[in-house]
Enzyme design. Structure first.
Site, PDB file in Angstrom:
ATOM      1  CD1 TRP A 143      47.298  23.481  -1.369  1.00 57.49           C
ATOM      2  CD2 TRP A 143      45.373  24.390  -0.674  1.00 57.49           C
ATOM      3  NE1 TRP A 143      47.147  24.688  -2.025  1.00 57.49           N
ATOM      4  CE2 TRP A 143      45.971  25.256  -1.618  1.00 57.49           C
ATOM      5  CE3 TRP A 143      44.144  24.734  -0.099  1.00 57.49           C
ATOM      6  CZ2 TRP A 143      45.387  26.460  -1.992  1.00 57.49           C
ATOM      7  CZ3 TRP A 143      43.567  25.923  -0.475  1.00 57.49           C
ATOM      8  CH2 TRP A 143      44.178  26.775  -1.414  1.00 57.49           C
ATOM      9  CG  ASP A 224      39.288  22.305  -0.546  1.00 56.56           C
ATOM     10  OD1 ASP A 224      38.742  22.616  -1.628  1.00 56.56           O
ATOM     11  OD2 ASP A 224      40.395  22.741  -0.203  1.00 56.56           O
ATOM     12  CE  LYS A 260      45.843  22.519  -9.204  1.00 56.78           C
ATOM     13  NZ  LYS A 260      45.468  23.651  -8.372  1.00 56.78           N
TER      14      LYS A 260
END
Length: 290
Positions: A143, A224, A260
């Site tokens: 990311w 993460d 999300k």
């Protein structure tokens, strides 16, 4: 030069005349292009978000039910500096499992954060202060904001191979070779599930091999986890990497985001947790991340 003349000079030129225009975010740039396109069949492949067949936002039924339960029933007082305690406790259980030994031993330091970005940034600052000189190894690719976060915290970044374009799969051999050569005492950033941006994850057997290598090399795992439950539909299955590492005896860190997987994009709800050696260490660590 007199103070009056300095003030006049600053006023004339502006305080921030030396600030350059920042480059556009590449992901949000896709959304801008999407909004500007008048093609009726366009699809936004930028930010990942729940959408229906008409590309309209979807709010999960469970979120609406929770919204109704709390609406109008909470006082607007300040939360403690660590956030809502009942939230962080449940968040940690979701990540590590209800029966995780580290939870039973009260060895987890945890605070509420500004979604996944805030969790990662808070850990990067903690790392800079309490793991001085340690580098963070980041998968290639990752990311994009991971690089900004650790750069701004003045943490040295190194990369390890992750994705193999010719197979569209995991470069596990390259990954293991790079981490075998990593400096001991470093942090390794891992995507717990639904690797962003490739969507490629290790198998349970590969996670086990990676865990053993990192334990041997004295590398610190920082997960993460922005998609728990979103990847497979099963929160336990999507959390298996963390649980494999815990079972092997790692003390680790975890950044959780609910943007999300719960569709809570604008609420900025997240949790940073760090598994410590004992209860006393957890108390000290939590006091500092607060």
């Amino acid at each position: 030069m007199s103070l009056a003349r300095v003030s006049s000079s600053v006023s004339a030129s502006g305080w921030f005349g030396n600030v350059e225009q920042a480059p556009k975010d590449p992901i949000l740039g896709v959304t801008e292009a999407y909004l500007a396109d008048d093609n009726p069949e366009k699809i936004n492949l930028g930010v990942g978000a729940y959408r229906d067949d008409l590309s309209k936002p979807v709010v999960l039924n469970v979120v609406r039910a929770a919204e109704e339960k709390v609406m109008g029933k909470l006082f607007m007082e300040y939360l403690p500096i660590g956030g809502l305690k009942s939230f962080t406790e449940k968040s940690v259980k979701l990540a590590y499992g209800d029966s995780a030994q580290c939870i039973q031993d009260a060895r987890v330091a945890a605070v509420q954060s500004l979604s996944g970005t805030g969790s990662c940034r808070l850990f990067a600052e903690f790392m800079h202060r309490y793991m001085p000189g340690a580098a963070v190894y980041i998968p290639k690719p990752t990311w994009a904001n991971h690089h900004n976060i650790f750069r701004d915290a003045q943490v040295e970044q190194k990369g390890f191979r992750y994705y193999k374009p010719d197979t569209r799969g995991l470069d596990f051999e390259g990954l293991m070779d790079d981490l075998q050569a990593a400096d001991e005492g470093s942090v390794v950033l891992l995507h717990a599930c639904a690797h962003n941006p490739t969507g490629v994850d290790p198998t349970p057997e590969q996670w086990q091999q990676l865990s053993k290598l990192m334990l041997k090399k004295h590398l610190y795992p920082f997960f993460d986890m922005a998609y728990q439950g979103f990847a497979s539909g099963d929160c336990d299955r999507d959390g298996q990497a963390i649980r494999i590492f815990l079972d092997d005896g790692h003390n680790l860190g975890c950044s959780q985001s609910y943007a999300k997987n719960m569709g809570l994009y604008g609420q900025r709800i997240g949790c940073l947790s760090l598994v410590c050696a004992d209860k006393a260490e957890a108390s000290a660590v939590e006091s500092q991340i607060k």
